[in-house]
Scaffold this active site. Structure first.
Site, mmCIF file in Angstrom:
data_model
loop_
_atom_site.group_PDB
_atom_site.id
_atom_site.type_symbol
_atom_site.label_atom_id
_atom_site.label_comp_id
_atom_site.label_asym_id
_atom_site.label_seq_id
_atom_site.Cartn_x
_atom_site.Cartn_y
_atom_site.Cartn_z
ATOM 1 N N GLU A 61 31.795 22.234 50.569
ATOM 2 C CA GLU A 61 30.752 21.654 51.431
ATOM 3 C C GLU A 61 29.374 21.818 50.796
ATOM 4 O O GLU A 61 28.536 20.914 50.862
ATOM 5 C CB GLU A 61 30.819 22.291 52.822
ATOM 6 C CG GLU A 61 32.073 21.841 53.590
ATOM 7 C CD GLU A 61 32.274 22.572 54.898
ATOM 8 O OE1 GLU A 61 32.251 23.824 54.885
ATOM 9 O OE2 GLU A 61 32.451 21.895 55.934
ATOM 10 N N GLU B 257 40.538 24.618 55.158
ATOM 11 C CA GLU B 257 40.283 25.292 56.433
ATOM 12 C C GLU B 257 41.479 25.270 57.386
ATOM 13 O O GLU B 257 41.739 26.243 58.096
ATOM 14 C CB GLU B 257 39.058 24.671 57.131
ATOM 15 C CG GLU B 257 37.720 25.121 56.558
ATOM 16 C CD GLU B 257 37.264 24.285 55.362
ATOM 17 O OE1 GLU B 257 38.092 23.528 54.807
ATOM 18 O OE2 GLU B 257 36.094 24.392 54.985
#
Ligand code: 3HC
Ligand code: NAI
Length: 646
Positions: free
Chosen positions: A104, A124
């Site tokens: 990210e 995730e």
């Protein structure tokens, strides 16, 4: 020392994150990155910024150990936004893995450069959460929905060359990454790419989402994160950037506090602790240059395949020439299967097979570092094998047995140098299943034990040390689990209801379906052996079925009936008839109660195993069940999910 430092190469600033072991985004790293943005924006001599990392990897994600605590500012979405909207363009220089929050951060940079062996991903969901700092919202804008759905809902990272094809990275830098990235930064195009937050999201037909939802729902069973991640991706294409970010963050925070995320974190840390037990700190393993397997049946062939997959040359010993041929054919079937599934090229499969030498002659083992015995489960046969090994092998060769139930101390009796003897209990299919139970005898020395753990690392297995008892950790719990399942049936619960309840709990199969697949006769023969040895082993329902010729799918019926060529279990009138005197008239229990009973029984056996010191930690029992017996990972294992924290 600061975890984020700035160096200068002319007009290029190099920001380095140095937070061992994996540069996780702790509060200090997040703060350091924000401070770096502010400092470099204020510096008129800086034209562009390279973001690099020290050590073995780029940023591997948020610091998972912080997930049990309230989030501390600066929050990651703000850090990524600061980088993205900085006055100076940031360029990510990725080596190792850019995962989760690490990717990210890279998505906040104007360019992503990667070393050829690097990988990027959003794992995730494997931790029961969704990306929490724009991973879903920016990836759909960068690489389109198909790539984003794949990346985010499977959690599987992709290697740099594939990431380049998918548009997830902009360039691969061969050679020194830092200097390559600096050179790139010195020569930026006049027109920079628009930050992802300012790009429009693709327009996606509704049918795409419905289809993706159907496929993912089928794959994940009761696991919640992948579908919630899909919902974030969908929202990312339906509303503006800020609203999509808000939705993703709310989902992330909600899941971060969930039971499933706690369970998956528990497994994450247990898996990382397992390969390096504290008791073996500083103890050197023997080097493993080659290996041999005795017995080329189901297990021996699978073990030999696993050893070849790890690159070791293997000698396969069988009892006669025909058996050698059968053993090599078993191996060929395994490698051919890998080719069919696209896991191996034909050339690689040939090379794997060429690295196995079949023989009936034990003298071929004179210079072998590790021998794993996988012959019939009979003490006398195993003793003969170890007699021969004792005569021909080097005194420092590690000698291992794959026995399931026999006492390793009995197998090793009379072996010269019993300190190099150990149990290495693989699970079928041995080249696929991740669990390796490591069973030292009281005489096994620490070097041999450390070699068992080193072997597990080499083979990519999850090692768990087990003490000596019948069935070690896993099969002992399995026995209790099956006994409890039979107790429910005796009480009047339908066989199919028990299986359905365990599937609903998250197992791929219920206990009775699984026995039909593997064969009821193996456990039956083991009980018969114990009975023949004079032990008081009560008759099980399974024994009644085996005595009636019902050994499972291979005989056309076990707990269920099967039609020829069809693996679908059908309720059996014959079974009802055979067991009618043992079963009370119908009791219906709901699925959750059934699962509670069975998982509770597993956990109680686990408690006994811990109390006896057969396992050292509850988390290791969880690993045994998850990696050896198909216990749903997202439930954390029987010990975790029945504990207060689960
Ligand atoms: N947080 C905290 N600790 C971590 C960590 C993380 N994200 N990733 C790894 N570690 C720790 C491990 O627990 C281990 O600690 P130990 O030495 O004390 O046992 C140590 O780092 C080394 O880990 P590995 O043994 O796994 O090292 P490898 O070199 O084999 O693998 C890796 C490196 C590929 C980076 C691997 O560690 C990995 O996959 N890590 C997890 C990555 C991940 O899941 N990231 C996503 C996190 S969630 C997130 O980012 C949310 C965001 O969207 C907001
Ligand atoms: P198997 O019957 O498929 O294979 C045994 C092989 O050993 C045969 O190929 C046989 O020819 C060979 N063999 C017998 N005596 C020999 C000798 N003296 N020298 C060389 N080879 C000899 O059995 P399987 O299932 O592979 O089991 C082997 C061992 O692994 C057993 O101890 C079993 O308990 C254990 N095990 C089995 C598991 C399974 O799921 N099948 C799982 C974990 C362990």
């Amino acid at each position: 020392m600061s975890v984020v430092t700035i160096a200068r190469e002319g007009k290029i600033a190099v920001v380095t994150v140095d937070n061992p072991p994996v540069n996780a985004l702790s509060q200090a790293v997040r703060q350091g990155l924000c401070d770096a943005v502010a400092a470099l924006d204020a510096d008129p001599d800086v034209a562009a910024v390279v973001l690099a990392c020290a050590g073995r990897t780029f940023i591997a994600g948020a610091d998972v150990s912080e997930f049990d605590k309230p989030p501390q500012p600066p929050h990651l979405p703000d850090v990524v936004a600061a980088i993205e909207l900085a006055a100076k363009p940031w360029i990510a220089a990725i080596h190792g893995s850019a995962l989760g929050g690490g990717f990210e951060v890279a998505l906040g940079c104007r360019f992503r450069l990667a070393a050829p062996e690097a990988s990027v991903g959003l794992p995730e969901v494997t931790l029961g959460i969704v990306p929490g700092a724009g991973g879903t919202v920016r990836t759909v804008r960068l690489a389109g929905v198909e790539t984003a759905v794949d990346l985010v809902t499977t959690g599987k990272p992709v290697r740099a060359p594939r990431a380049l094809e998918l548009g997830l990275v902009d360039r691969i830098i061969v050679g020194d990454l830092r200097s390559g990235a600096i050179a790139f930064a010195q020569d930026l195009p006049d027109e920079l790419p628009v930050p992802l937050s300012l790009r429009p999201a693709p327009t996606v037909p509704e049918a795409f989402w419905d289809n993706a939802e159907t496929i993912i729902a089928k794959r994940v069973k009761g696991e919640t994160a992948p579908l919630r991640a899909l919902a974030c991706l969908r929202r990312a294409t339906e509303v503006d950037f800020a609203a999509a970010m808000q939705f993703e963050r709310t989902t992330f925070l909600d899941l971060r506090a969930s039971k499933q995320a706690a369970a998956l974190r528990h497994v994450f840390f247990a898996e990382r602790a397992a390969p390096r037990p504290a008791a073996l700190a500083g103890i050197e393993a023997r080097s493993l240059r080659n290996a041999a397997v005795i017995g080329g049946g189901t297990m021996g062939a699978g073990i030999a395949a696993a050893l070849r997959d790890a690159g070791l040359p293997v000698i396969l010993i069988e009892r006669d020439d025909a058996a050698v041929e059968r053993g090599l054919a078993n191996l060929k079937t395994i490698f051919d299967g890998a080719v069919k599934r696209g896991r191996l090229t034909e050339a690689a499969a040939e090379a794997r097979l060429a690295g196995v030498t079949g023989s009936t002659d034990y003298t071929a083992l004179a210079d072998t570092d590790l021998v794993i015995e996988a012959v019939f489960e009979e003490l006398s046969v195993k003793r003969q094998v170890f007699d021969a090994l004792g005569r021909v092998c080097r005194a420092d060769a590690v000698l291992a047995t794959n026995t399931s139930y026999l006492d390793p101390r009995e197998i090793a009796k009379g072996l010269p140098g019993p300190d190099r003897f150990i149990g290495l209990h693989f699970f079928s299919p041995a080249n696929v299943m991740k669990l390796l139970e490591i069973v030292p005898t009281p005489e096994t020395d620490n070097t041999t034990l450390a070699t068992g753990f080193a072997l597990a690392r080499l083979l990519g297995k999850v090692p768990v040390r087990a003490g000596i008892c019948e069935g070690f950790i896993g099969n002992r719990i399995l026995k209790r689990y099956r006994a409890e399942a039979e107790a429910l049936v005796r009480q009047g619960v339908a066989i199919a209801d028990v299986d359905a309840a365990m599937r609903a709990f998250g197992f791929a199969m219920g206990p009775f379906e699984a026995q039909d697949l593997g064969g009821l006769d193996i456990a039956f023969l083991q009980r018969e052996g114990a009975r023949a040895a004079g032990r008081d082993v009560p008759e099980t329902l399974g024994d009644i079925l085996v005595r009636a010729g019902r050994k499972g799918q291979k005989t056309g019926g076990g707990w269920y009936d099967y039609e020829a060529g069809d693996r679908r279990p059908l309720r059996s009138q014959d079974v009802a008839q055979l067991l009618r005197d043992q079963i009370k008239p119908g009791t219906a229990l709901d699925a959750a109660t059934i699962a509670d009973r069975l998982v509770g029984a597993m956990a109680r056996e686990g408690e006994a195993i811990l109390a006896e010191g057969v396992a050292e930690k509850a988390s290791e029992i969880d690993l045994v069940e998850i990696h050896g017996y198909g216990f749903p990972r997202w439930r954390g294992g029987p010990m975790f999910c029945t504990s207060a924290g689960g």
